[in-house]
Design an enzyme around this catalytic site. Sequence first.
Site, PDB file in Angstrom:
ATOM      1  N   GLU A  35     102.216 -21.672   4.577  1.00  7.20           N
ATOM      2  CA  GLU A  35     100.909 -21.585   5.356  1.00  7.20           C
ATOM      3  C   GLU A  35     100.369 -22.954   5.993  1.00  7.20           C
ATOM      4  O   GLU A  35     100.474 -23.905   5.327  1.00  7.20           O
ATOM      5  CB  GLU A  35     100.249 -20.873   4.236  1.00  7.20           C
ATOM      6  CG  GLU A  35      98.789 -20.596   4.575  1.00  7.20           C
ATOM      7  CD  GLU A  35      97.896 -20.252   3.383  1.00  7.20           C
ATOM      8  OE1 GLU A  35      96.948 -19.351   3.775  1.00  7.20           O
ATOM      9  OE2 GLU A  35      97.954 -20.623   2.136  1.00  7.20           O
ATOM     10  N   LYS A  90      96.842 -12.930   8.101  1.00  5.63           N
ATOM     11  CA  LYS A  90      96.519 -13.075   6.492  1.00  5.63           C
ATOM     12  C   LYS A  90      95.512 -11.901   6.193  1.00  5.63           C
ATOM     13  O   LYS A  90      94.540 -12.086   6.716  1.00  5.63           O
ATOM     14  CB  LYS A  90      96.160 -14.310   6.041  1.00  5.63           C
ATOM     15  CG  LYS A  90      96.016 -14.371   4.389  1.00  5.63           C
ATOM     16  CD  LYS A  90      95.903 -15.940   3.934  1.00  5.63           C
ATOM     17  CE  LYS A  90      95.328 -16.103   2.619  1.00  5.63           C
ATOM     18  NZ  LYS A  90      95.217 -17.373   2.112  1.00  5.63           N
ATOM     19  N   CYS A  92     100.290 -16.499   1.154  1.00  2.06           N
ATOM     20  CA  CYS A  92      99.636 -16.847   0.046  1.00  2.06           C
ATOM     21  C   CYS A  92      98.693 -16.085  -0.789  1.00  2.06           C
ATOM     22  O   CYS A  92      99.480 -15.303  -1.663  1.00  2.06           O
ATOM     23  CB  CYS A  92      98.600 -18.084   0.665  1.00  2.06           C
ATOM     24  SG  CYS A  92      98.250 -19.335  -0.623  1.00  2.06           S
TER      25      CYS A  92
END
Length: 284
Positions: free
Chosen positions: A42, A114, A155
């Site tokens: 990330e 995300k 994440c």
Amino acid sequence: MTFTAAAIQMCSGVDPERNAAAMARLVREAAGRGATYAQTPEMTGMLQRDRAAAKLLQRDEANDIIVATAASLAKELGIFVHVGSTAILLAGGKLANRGYLFGPDGRILNRYDKIHMFDVDLDNGESWRESAAYQPGSEARVLSLPFGQMGFAICYDVRFPALFRAQAVAGAEVMTIPAAFTKQTGEAHWEILLRARAIENGMFVIAAAQAGVHEDGRETFGHSMIIDPWGKVLASAGPAGEAVILAEIDTTAVKAARDKIPNLRNAREFSIEKVVGAAGDVAA
């Protein structure tokens, strides 16, 4: 189908050009060691807590150095290059925390923004408000590749099991979870969460991580991992510094794991009733 996967651990700084050069060097190392798929962490392109300084370097997709470098690498090396994520400037002024998968011809095969924003206050005084700068994504995809079906997360997404279950039900055999986990949360939960997502869905997990103390002062947990559908850690990196870890992924192991523990098939719909009773009462 078997392929060699690499998870690339980085310690990205505040300069996108330096980070792109580091990415290129590590992806070339991975390819030289036999990887046909290489994943970076990330925020590969930049970790910069100073928003004013970061804004001067943020670019849209067409002008982003990480996107251009990864496309060139994939074509040069003839492999799949997965940029775990980088900050992409959107038309409205906000950013996307966006991952990219490039095919061996250099074309973009998938974009993933995300979905879950890291808006938390930690015990050590760290406070994060990802939603202040980033536009959350709203779409998950399962991509059909020559070596299997791949799902995508980034994440903080790892804390939302429904995202992984939905992709597993849609056919995902390999789940990708590039990350920049903080040291505090990583020490508590990183490996547990990764292995849980692999076990409960009977899928491989590939998780490239940021690691160490960064130029902007933050500290990330590292410990990039590749995990099999039974929860076994096939490869793991250390807590700090760059690393390239590799593992052979045989997607036929997914069916074997799901046949042994068929929880995807056995899942049932159910209702929830909230019962309020007097002390000592037992609901029938």
